[in-house]
Design a protein around this motif. Structure first.
Motif, PDB file in Angstrom:
ATOM      1  N   ARG A  47       0.810  -1.229   0.000  1.00 15.53           N
ATOM      2  CA  ARG A  47       0.000   0.000   0.000  1.00 15.53           C
ATOM      3  C   ARG A  47       0.846   1.284   0.000  1.00 15.53           C
ATOM      4  NH1 ARG A  47      -3.502  -1.183   3.832  1.00 15.53           N
ATOM      5  NH2 ARG A  47      -4.837  -2.174   2.315  1.00 15.53           N
ATOM      6  N   ARG A  51       0.395   4.251  -2.817  1.00 17.07           N
ATOM      7  CA  ARG A  51       0.074   5.643  -2.441  1.00 17.07           C
ATOM      8  C   ARG A  51       1.113   6.615  -2.990  1.00 17.07           C
ATOM      9  NH1 ARG A  51      -1.334   4.419   3.633  1.00 17.07           N
ATOM     10  NH2 ARG A  51      -3.495   3.779   3.392  1.00 17.07           N
ATOM     11  N   SER A  52       2.388   6.226  -2.891  1.00 18.41           N
ATOM     12  CA  SER A  52       3.446   7.126  -3.365  1.00 18.41           C
ATOM     13  C   SER A  52       3.360   7.353  -4.874  1.00 18.41           C
ATOM     14  CB  SER A  52       4.832   6.592  -2.989  1.00 18.41           C
ATOM     15  OG  SER A  52       5.191   5.494  -3.814  1.00 18.41           O
ATOM     16  N   GLY A  56      -4.626   4.061  -5.821  1.00 13.03           N
ATOM     17  CA  GLY A  56      -5.407   3.519  -4.723  1.00 13.03           C
ATOM     18  C   GLY A  56      -5.509   2.009  -4.815  1.00 13.03           C
ATOM     19  N   GLN A  57      -6.175   1.426  -3.833  1.00 11.26           N
ATOM     20  CA  GLN A  57      -6.336  -0.024  -3.773  1.00 11.26           C
ATOM     21  C   GLN A  57      -7.055  -0.524  -5.024  1.00 11.26           C
ATOM     22  OE1 GLN A  57      -7.780  -1.428  -0.058  1.00 11.26           O
ATOM     23  NE2 GLN A  57      -8.173  -3.482  -0.821  1.00 11.26           N
TER      24      GLN A  57
END
Length: 172
Positions: A47, A51-52, A56-57
């Motif tokens: 995750r 994010r970086s 998103g998921q």
């Protein structure tokens, strides 16, 4: 206090018709839970990278699909991953807003065609580096034969479940 992977013998016990032990809470240690826990631990590990990258998921797998299959529709992606088309639509909208995908309108929202952008390719390349790193961690201490066996077994599990989903749709 919970200890290790053992289930308390104080749990209410039932017997199935086949005489199987049906203590409440046994699912805490079944294969379903083992796969689920491994999946969630892997997601928690990857995750921060997603994010970086501004992802998103669930979004990296959409980019992967389109990178491999080329211009694709929401329906094709949903079928491949056995997920709800409306969930795919939300992922695609977000990826398009983020500049990772571009779309060509179709007859309606479900048939629009999507392609990966240069920004999407760069993010996917970084994501795949992260996946290789996580794979090395996951398979630490495994032989190449054990890794291949696990991959094969998980694919067989996935296929069995996909077949069950498909059979259920035919009976609806």
């Amino acid at each position: 206090m919970a200890q290790g992977n053992s289930i308390s013998t104080d749990a209410p016990m039932q017997q199935s018709a086949s005489g199987e032990d049906m203590r409440l809470g046994m699912s805490l240690n079944d294969i379903h839970m083992s796969i689920s826990r491994a999946f969630h631990t892997m997601n928690n590990t990857t995750r921060p990278c997603a994010r970086s990258l501004g992802l998103g998921q669930g979004q990296p797998r959409i980019l992967s699909y389109i990178a491999v299959h080329g211009v694709s529709t929401q329906r094709e992606i949903a079928r491949f991953y056995s997920i709800d088309p409306s969930a795919v639509s939300r992922l695609l909208d977000s990826l398009e807003r983020g500049g990772f995908l571009t779309s060509v309108p179709g007859r309606d929202r479900r048939t629009r065609a999507l392609d990966i952008t240069e920004k999407g390719r760069h993010a996917l390349a970084a994501w795949e580096d992260e996946c290789r790193r996580v794979d090395r961690i996951m398979f630490r201490g495994f032989t190449s034969e054990e890794e291949a066996t696990l991959r094969d077994m998980l694919e067989r599990v996935r296929k069995n479940m996909a077949d069950e989903l498909e059979a259920g749709k035919k009976h609806e």
